[in-house]
Design an enzyme around this catalytic site. Structure first.
Site, mmCIF file in Angstrom:
data_model
loop_
_atom_site.group_PDB
_atom_site.id
_atom_site.type_symbol
_atom_site.label_atom_id
_atom_site.label_comp_id
_atom_site.label_asym_id
_atom_site.label_seq_id
_atom_site.Cartn_x
_atom_site.Cartn_y
_atom_site.Cartn_z
ATOM 1 N N HIS A 148 0.819 -1.223 0.000
ATOM 2 C CA HIS A 148 0.000 0.000 0.000
ATOM 3 C C HIS A 148 0.846 1.263 0.000
ATOM 4 O O HIS A 148 2.005 1.254 0.409
ATOM 5 C CB HIS A 148 -0.924 0.032 1.226
ATOM 6 C CG HIS A 148 -0.177 0.123 2.537
ATOM 7 N ND1 HIS A 148 0.479 -0.947 3.100
ATOM 8 C CD2 HIS A 148 0.012 1.162 3.397
ATOM 9 C CE1 HIS A 148 1.042 -0.581 4.245
ATOM 10 N NE2 HIS A 148 0.778 0.703 4.440
ATOM 11 N N ASP A 150 0.345 4.934 1.950
ATOM 12 C CA ASP A 150 -0.441 5.349 3.109
ATOM 13 C C ASP A 150 -1.516 6.366 2.721
ATOM 14 O O ASP A 150 -1.277 7.250 1.885
ATOM 15 C CB ASP A 150 0.478 5.979 4.170
ATOM 16 C CG ASP A 150 1.427 4.954 4.782
ATOM 17 O OD1 ASP A 150 1.006 3.800 4.966
ATOM 18 O OD2 ASP A 150 2.589 5.308 5.057
ATOM 19 N N HIS A 298 4.673 0.122 0.321
ATOM 20 C CA HIS A 298 5.418 -0.640 1.321
ATOM 21 C C HIS A 298 4.583 -1.777 1.879
ATOM 22 O O HIS A 298 3.357 -1.822 1.715
ATOM 23 C CB HIS A 298 5.956 0.268 2.426
ATOM 24 C CG HIS A 298 4.914 1.099 3.105
ATOM 25 N ND1 HIS A 298 4.388 2.239 2.545
ATOM 26 C CD2 HIS A 298 4.297 0.941 4.298
ATOM 27 C CE1 HIS A 298 3.493 2.748 3.366
ATOM 28 N NE2 HIS A 298 3.397 1.986 4.436
ATOM 29 N N ARG A 313 6.235 5.938 14.727
ATOM 30 C CA ARG A 313 5.914 6.345 13.366
ATOM 31 C C ARG A 313 5.385 7.766 13.349
ATOM 32 O O ARG A 313 4.502 8.112 14.137
ATOM 33 C CB ARG A 313 4.827 5.423 12.835
ATOM 34 C CG ARG A 313 4.346 5.726 11.454
ATOM 35 C CD ARG A 313 3.151 4.842 11.152
ATOM 36 N NE ARG A 313 2.818 4.885 9.739
ATOM 37 C CZ ARG A 313 2.149 5.867 9.172
ATOM 38 N NH1 ARG A 313 1.749 6.890 9.888
ATOM 39 N NH2 ARG A 313 1.876 5.819 7.880
HETATM 40 O O1 LIG Z 1 5.707 -1.386 10.443
HETATM 41 C C1 LIG Z 1 6.157 -1.167 9.330
HETATM 42 O O2 LIG Z 1 7.223 -1.619 8.934
HETATM 43 C C2 LIG Z 1 5.386 -0.273 8.386
HETATM 44 C C3 LIG Z 1 3.939 -0.194 8.746
HETATM 45 C C4 LIG Z 1 3.184 0.739 7.848
HETATM 46 O O3 LIG Z 1 2.547 0.341 6.927
HETATM 47 C C5 LIG Z 1 3.270 2.179 8.104
HETATM 48 O O4 LIG Z 1 3.922 2.590 9.068
HETATM 49 O O5 LIG Z 1 2.683 2.952 7.331
HETATM 50 FE FE LIG Z 2 1.786 2.026 5.745
#
Ligand SMILES: O=C(O)CCC(=O)C(=O)O
Ligand SMILES: [Fe+2]
Length: 326
Positions: A148, A150, A298, A313
């Site tokens: 996806h 984001d 990702h 994040r």
């Molecule tokens: O945990 C991760 O490696 C990425 C997760 C994810 O899709 C995001 O943080 O947007």
């Molecule tokens: Fe993501």
């Protein structure tokens, strides 16, 4: 298997028959070298002087040394980081023993910080969230294991996100990124011509709606309608075209039949997911990854349960995607 010579000749032909339904062969069923550029021709590129850039993938992913990620990055280094992000789409930084405040300060250098309407923040104005929270009650079992971009269901999908490893499983929990610029560039010309001006619909309901009570869906819907974005997005800084559709949030391509939309999207998703366009990060403590959400997708491998994986994040506000025709 075929011979090397056959492989080479099978690599480049562009199908001359229509790809939708009538062609007996899959236009993407081609073997042999897939060559994509990191940057479009003519893009001015200066050598890096402030930072060290070590490729981690062929067109996507580079490890960056020579910068500490906090709010104190000087202008020349920022210029080079910007260049590196455009060139490599995702940057990896090792040994960043930084605080949450540093993480936030670094992300703020790139734009406003986002709040995601589906996360539960514990403090007013909070913009950072750990990815375990994303797992919505599934403890530490990651659910981001679907390719996806984001928040494409927003009129202004995130510019990018800065992810910092806090607690890692003994093995597993890698993150993969796929280069949607290289994927676009290597599509058969006929498909590129077909998709250049198309528009797709994106909807949070497609992914999140299934696990949500109808009452919550009804409450959120008026605030978060489905949105439309160009299927081929142009990155303003480079003029580069990227594929902008993902299986998690894109519902359909507009202006063509449902059947053709499904087939075309399936072709694009399968193409984006070719390993040739990917880079895979093996996290270590104090590793940070920063991706350009406009130009790559990702996938967080969810292969470590019941071990724990905690990532901090922070995502950065993006702009309205621009298509080939503006
Ligand atoms: O945990 C991760 O490696 C990425 C997760 C994810 O899709 C995001 O943080 O947007
Ligand atoms: Fe993501």
């Amino acid at each position: 298997m075929t011979t090397a010579t056959e492989n080479a000749s099978a690599a480049s032909p562009v199908p001359t028959t229509t790809i939708y339904g009538e062609s007996p062969t899959d236009p993407l069923l081609m073997y042999g070298p897939i060559t994509a550029a990191r940057l479009p021709e003519g893009f001015e590129r200066r050598p890096y002087q402030r930072i060290t850039v070590t490729p981690a993938g062929t067109t996507i992913g580079a490890e960056i040394a020579g910068v500490r990620l906090d709010g104190d990055v000087d202008d020349d280094t920022m210029t080079e980081l910007r260049q590196a992000l455009l060139e490599w789409k995702v940057l990896f930084f090792r040994d960043q023993d930084i605080s949450r405040a540093d993480h936030r300060a670094f992300a703020s250098l790139w734009g406003g910080l986002e709040q995601h309407p589906f996360f539960k923040y514990t403090q007013p104005g909070q913009t950072d969230v750990d990815v375990a929270t994303l797992a919505k009650g599934m403890d530490s079992a990651g659910v981001e294991n679907s390719w996806h971009n984001d928040v494409t269901w927003s009129a202004t999908p995130s510019f990018g996100a800065v992810l910092r490893a806090v607690e890692l499983p003994e093995s597993g929990g890698d993150t993969l990124w796929a280069d949607t610029a290289a994927a676009y560039d290597t599509l058969p010309q006929e498909i590129r011509d077909r998709i250049d001006g198309l528009v797709a619909e994106h909807d949070w309901l497609h992914a999140f709606g299934k696990s949500m009570p109808q009452q919550s869906v009804d409450m959120l819907r008026p605030h978060l309608p489905a949105v439309q974005h160009p299927l081929v997005r142009v990155i303003p800084e480079t003029g580069r075209k990227v594929l902008f559709a993902c299986q998690v949030f894109t519902t359909r391509i507009l202006g063509i039949s449902e059947e053709e939309s499904t087939e075309l999207l399936s072709i694009l998703y399968r193409h984006i997911q070719r390993p040739e366009f990917q880079v895979r990060l093996r996290w270590r403590p104090d590793t940070v990854a920063f991706w350009d959400n406009r130009a790559c997708q990702h996938y967080a491998a969810s292969d470590y349960f019941p071990q724990k994986r905690v990532m901090d994040r922070i995502s950065i506000v993006g702009d309205v995607p621009v298509g080939v025709h503006g």
